[in-house]
Enzyme design. Structure first.
Site, PDB file in Angstrom:
ATOM      1  N   ARG A 163     -44.672   1.347  53.335  1.00  0.00           N
ATOM      2  CA  ARG A 163     -44.573  -0.076  53.080  1.00  0.00           C
ATOM      3  C   ARG A 163     -44.367  -0.285  51.596  1.00  0.00           C
ATOM      4  O   ARG A 163     -45.187   0.150  50.789  1.00  0.00           O
ATOM      5  CB  ARG A 163     -45.919  -0.678  53.507  1.00  0.00           C
ATOM      6  CG  ARG A 163     -45.852  -2.082  53.948  1.00  0.00           C
ATOM      7  CD  ARG A 163     -47.135  -2.460  54.632  1.00  0.00           C
ATOM      8  NE  ARG A 163     -48.296  -2.463  53.751  1.00  0.00           N
ATOM      9  CZ  ARG A 163     -49.258  -3.362  53.818  1.00  0.00           C
ATOM     10  NH1 ARG A 163     -49.205  -4.323  54.717  1.00  0.00           N
ATOM     11  NH2 ARG A 163     -50.290  -3.309  53.020  1.00  0.00           N
ATOM     12  N   THR A 202     -42.735  -5.910  48.435  1.00  0.00           N
ATOM     13  CA  THR A 202     -42.167  -6.751  49.503  1.00  0.00           C
ATOM     14  C   THR A 202     -42.960  -6.657  50.797  1.00  0.00           C
ATOM     15  O   THR A 202     -42.802  -7.493  51.694  1.00  0.00           O
ATOM     16  CB  THR A 202     -40.726  -6.317  49.822  1.00  0.00           C
ATOM     17  OG1 THR A 202     -40.788  -4.981  50.358  1.00  0.00           O
ATOM     18  CG2 THR A 202     -39.842  -6.334  48.589  1.00  0.00           C
ATOM     19  N   ASP A 215     -57.048   1.603  52.230  1.00  0.00           N
ATOM     20  CA  ASP A 215     -55.749   2.268  52.423  1.00  0.00           C
ATOM     21  C   ASP A 215     -55.971   3.543  53.230  1.00  0.00           C
ATOM     22  O   ASP A 215     -56.505   4.536  52.729  1.00  0.00           O
ATOM     23  CB  ASP A 215     -55.118   2.593  51.060  1.00  0.00           C
ATOM     24  CG  ASP A 215     -53.695   3.105  51.235  1.00  0.00           C
ATOM     25  OD1 ASP A 215     -53.486   4.033  52.049  1.00  0.00           O
ATOM     26  OD2 ASP A 215     -52.781   2.575  50.580  1.00  0.00           O
ATOM     27  N   ASP A 255     -54.359   6.946  52.028  1.00  0.00           N
ATOM     28  CA  ASP A 255     -55.054   7.487  50.854  1.00  0.00           C
ATOM     29  C   ASP A 255     -56.408   8.065  51.244  1.00  0.00           C
ATOM     30  O   ASP A 255     -56.828   9.099  50.728  1.00  0.00           O
ATOM     31  CB  ASP A 255     -55.242   6.392  49.797  1.00  0.00           C
ATOM     32  CG  ASP A 255     -53.961   6.131  49.014  1.00  0.00           C
ATOM     33  OD1 ASP A 255     -53.039   6.960  49.090  1.00  0.00           O
ATOM     34  OD2 ASP A 255     -53.891   5.091  48.340  1.00  0.00           O
TER      35      ASP A 255
HETATM   36  C1  PRP Z   1     -49.798   1.838  56.015  1.00  0.00           C
HETATM   37  C2  PRP Z   1     -50.207   2.080  57.451  1.00  0.00           C
HETATM   38  C3  PRP Z   1     -49.042   1.517  58.222  1.00  0.00           C
HETATM   39  C4  PRP Z   1     -48.632   0.349  57.378  1.00  0.00           C
HETATM   40  C5  PRP Z   1     -49.164  -0.896  58.016  1.00  0.00           C
HETATM   41  O1  PRP Z   1     -48.894   2.802  55.611  1.00  0.00           O
HETATM   42  O2  PRP Z   1     -50.476   3.423  57.747  1.00  0.00           O
HETATM   43  O3  PRP Z   1     -47.964   2.427  58.382  1.00  0.00           O
HETATM   44  O4  PRP Z   1     -49.220   0.543  56.095  1.00  0.00           O
HETATM   45  O5  PRP Z   1     -48.719  -2.000  57.354  1.00  0.00           O
HETATM   46  P1  PRP Z   1     -47.721  -3.067  57.996  1.00  0.00           P
HETATM   47  O6  PRP Z   1     -48.234  -3.355  59.380  1.00  0.00           O
HETATM   48  O7  PRP Z   1     -47.838  -4.233  57.066  1.00  0.00           O
HETATM   49  O8  PRP Z   1     -46.345  -2.477  57.997  1.00  0.00           O
HETATM   50  P2  PRP Z   1     -48.418   2.943  54.073  1.00  0.00           P
HETATM   51  O9  PRP Z   1     -47.186   2.154  53.828  1.00  0.00           O
HETATM   52  O10 PRP Z   1     -49.573   2.673  53.185  1.00  0.00           O
HETATM   53  O11 PRP Z   1     -47.950   4.459  53.999  1.00  0.00           O
HETATM   54  P3  PRP Z   1     -48.820   5.790  54.081  1.00  0.00           P
HETATM   55  O12 PRP Z   1     -49.291   5.929  55.510  1.00  0.00           O
HETATM   56  O13 PRP Z   1     -47.827   6.835  53.710  1.00  0.00           O
HETATM   57  O14 PRP Z   1     -49.976   5.697  53.124  1.00  0.00           O
HETATM   58  N1  URA Z   2     -52.246  -0.222  55.338  1.00  0.00           N
HETATM   59  C1  URA Z   2     -53.480   0.292  55.144  1.00  0.00           C
HETATM   60  O1  URA Z   2     -53.641   1.503  55.003  1.00  0.00           O
HETATM   61  N2  URA Z   2     -54.527  -0.558  55.110  1.00  0.00           N
HETATM   62  C2  URA Z   2     -54.400  -1.884  55.266  1.00  0.00           C
HETATM   63  O2  URA Z   2     -55.410  -2.609  55.243  1.00  0.00           O
HETATM   64  C3  URA Z   2     -53.099  -2.406  55.465  1.00  0.00           C
HETATM   65  C4  URA Z   2     -52.036  -1.558  55.504  1.00  0.00           C
END
Ligand code: PRP
Ligand code: URA
Length: 215
Positions: A110, A114, A206, A209
């Site tokens: 994400r 944006t 997160d 993370d």
């Molecule tokens: C997080 C999570 C989802 C997304 C959810 O991923 O694991 O994939 O955000 O958000 P949304 O419903 O608003 O799209 P992130 O982009 O943080 O990537 P990562 O898993 O690589 O940390």
């Molecule tokens: N992605 C995450 O990992 N945590 C949130 O709360 C939203 C998006």
């Protein structure tokens, strides 16, 4: 205002074991090792509900004492498709319950400004159109990532798709229902809302993370 109802397309699996484990990973003091272990455990526990409608076929077998007609799973093996990175955290737990499942990968993050999903990888097993595809991501926030991931598997022919997450915001559930009304959503906890940065409140922070110890 998003009012989400439990029905055949939105199922909040509020089992006491799942609730207890979720509380452990929501705590800010829970470290990476414990967090990763529990995310996998919850993924495994959710499998019972997700697979409740799998089809069976009859086979004739012999037990040590008598012949019988017994049941076994039928059809092509299902596919687990984690959305990278955080979705990977649930895969081992699910595979413990479904060791023959195939695994596809959906690389997506994400954009922090944006909040729109950005694709960077895709790899799926063959015959995806004949398999149940379980798209997995612990977090359903705005819904953008889940909607795009399901677009990707549908573009490759998948017809029977389920989405599984640990924590969902009502906004994300509404968006996913709107864009993919044919896809059932399985949730461990439906939280209150999103904050201005797109984080789920109260959520667990997160997830990627916390699973991988980055940050
Ligand atoms: C997080 C999570 C989802 C997304 C959810 O991923 O694991 O994939 O955000 O958000 P949304 O419903 O608003 O799209 P992130 O982009 O943080 O990537 P990562 O898993 O690589 O940390
Ligand atoms: N992605 C995450 O990992 N945590 C949130 O709360 C939203 C998006």
């Amino acid at each position: 205002m998003h009012s989400i109802q439990n029905d055949e397309f939105v199922l909040v699996i509020d089992h006491p074991l799942i609730k207890h484990k979720l509380t452990q990973i929501r705590k800010k003091e829970t470290g990476t090792n414990e967090f990763r272990k529990i995310v996998n455990e919850i993924g495994g526990l959710m499998v019972y509900e997700i697979t409740r409608d799998l089809e069976l076929e009859n086979i004739d077998i012999e037990t040590p004492v008598a012949p019988m007609t017994a049941e076994q799973l039928s059809g092509e093996k299902l596919v687990i498709c984690p959305i990278l990175r955080a979705g990977l955290g649930m895969v081992d737990g699910i595979l413990q319950m479904l060791p023959s499942a195939k695994v596809g990968h959906i690389g997506m993050y994400r954009d922090e400004e944006t909040l729109k999903p950005v694709e960077y990888f895709a790899k799926f097993p063959n015959k995806i159109e004949e398999r149940l595809v379980i798209v997995v991501d612990p977090m359903l926030a705005t819904g953008g990532s889940a909607v795009s991931a399901i677009d990707m598997v549908k573009k490759r022919g998948a017809k029977n798709i389920k989405f599984v997450c640990l924590v969902a915001a009502p906004e994300g559930v509404s968006e996913l229902r709107k864009q993919h009304p044919d896809v059932p959503i399985y949730i461990a906890a439906l939280d209150e809302r999103l904050n201005e940065k797109g984080y789920i409140i109260p959520g667990l922070g997160d997830c990627g993370d916390r699973i991988f110890g980055t940050k």
